[in-house]
Write a protein that holds these residues in place. Structure first.
Motif, PDB file in Angstrom:
ATOM      1  N   ARG A  89       1.204  -0.918   0.073  1.00  0.00           N
ATOM      2  CA  ARG A  89      -0.525  -0.296  -0.004  1.00  0.00           C
ATOM      3  C   ARG A  89       0.868   1.426   0.416  1.00  0.00           C
ATOM      4  NH1 ARG A  89      -2.241  -0.016   6.042  1.00  0.00           N
ATOM      5  NH2 ARG A  89      -0.830  -0.890   6.741  1.00  0.00           N
ATOM      6  N   TRP A  90       2.449   0.974   0.537  1.00  0.00           N
ATOM      7  CA  TRP A  90       2.544   2.095   0.508  1.00  0.00           C
ATOM      8  C   TRP A  90       3.321   2.435  -1.103  1.00  0.00           C
ATOM      9  CZ3 TRP A  90       4.918   5.842   4.173  1.00  0.00           C
ATOM     10  CH2 TRP A  90       4.715   4.777   5.191  1.00  0.00           C
ATOM     11  N   TRP A  93       0.481   4.752  -2.506  1.00  0.00           N
ATOM     12  CA  TRP A  93      -0.417   6.053  -1.500  1.00  0.00           C
ATOM     13  C   TRP A  93       0.866   6.973  -2.590  1.00  0.00           C
ATOM     14  CZ3 TRP A  93       2.926   8.286   2.152  1.00  0.00           C
ATOM     15  CH2 TRP A  93       2.208   9.478   3.359  1.00  0.00           C
ATOM     16  N   THR A 101       4.058  13.642  -1.912  1.00  0.00           N
ATOM     17  CA  THR A 101       4.424  12.727  -0.519  1.00  0.00           C
ATOM     18  C   THR A 101       5.512  13.215   0.016  1.00  0.00           C
ATOM     19  OG1 THR A 101       5.152  11.041  -1.713  1.00  0.00           O
ATOM     20  CG2 THR A 101       3.123  10.932  -0.911  1.00  0.00           C
TER      21      THR A 101
END
Length: 163
Positions: A89-90, A93, A101
């Motif tokens: 999921r990193w 994202w 980010t």
């Protein structure tokens, strides 16, 4: 021989009159994947010489940003080695929010890996560096301001307790 090299390095990094060299190296090293915090060094130099507030903040920001750039390039080069991790999921994202980010590059524990993952994902380099720099600058500014507003008596009691 190793002991003399370590003593030389410690003397070199001390730079007792200003401390900017020490702040730069500590900030640079702490931005890599090595577990080291640079805020105590930044605070100590500023506390010892209040006139150096902005130069110390800027040198720490530059050193920490350059260390983050090293993380970025490490991630860029490591992409092929760990290609199967791309499903985490990193990655989703980081792909979703892009270079913005990097504002989170200041976070302890996860900030440096975020820089590495940004390189891995080949996020645009200069926008990533810009956001990384802004986040790190704001961290140093806030942390130093916060530490400078702690009463001196508290630091004396900490020093007495550690002695």
């Amino acid at each position: 021989m190793i002991e003399s090299a370590i003593l030389w390095l410690l003397n070199f990094l001390a730079v007792p009159t200003v401390g900017l060299t020490s702040v730069f190296f500590i900030s640079f090293i702490s931005a890599t994947l090595l577990p080291l915090g640079s805020e105590p060094a930044v605070f100590a130099v500023i506390k010892a010489n209040g006139d150096m507030f902005w130069p110390v903040i800027l040198v720490a920001t530059v050193g920490n940003t350059l260390g983050g750039m090293v993380d970025y390039w490490m991630g860029y080069g490591a992409k092929q080695t760990f290609a199967r991790e791309r499903s985490s999921r990193w990655f989703h994202w980081l792909e979703r929010f892009g270079p913005k980010t990097m504002l989170l590059a200041w976070l302890p524990g996860v900030g440096d890996p975020i820089c590495t993952l940004a390189g891995w994902l080949r996020l645009p380099f200069w926008p990533s560096v810009f956001y990384m720099m802004v986040g790190k600058f704001l961290r140093y500014l806030f942390m130093t301001w916060l530490l400078l507003n702690v009463p001196d008596g508290f630091w004396r009691s900490i020093a007495h307790w550690l002695a």
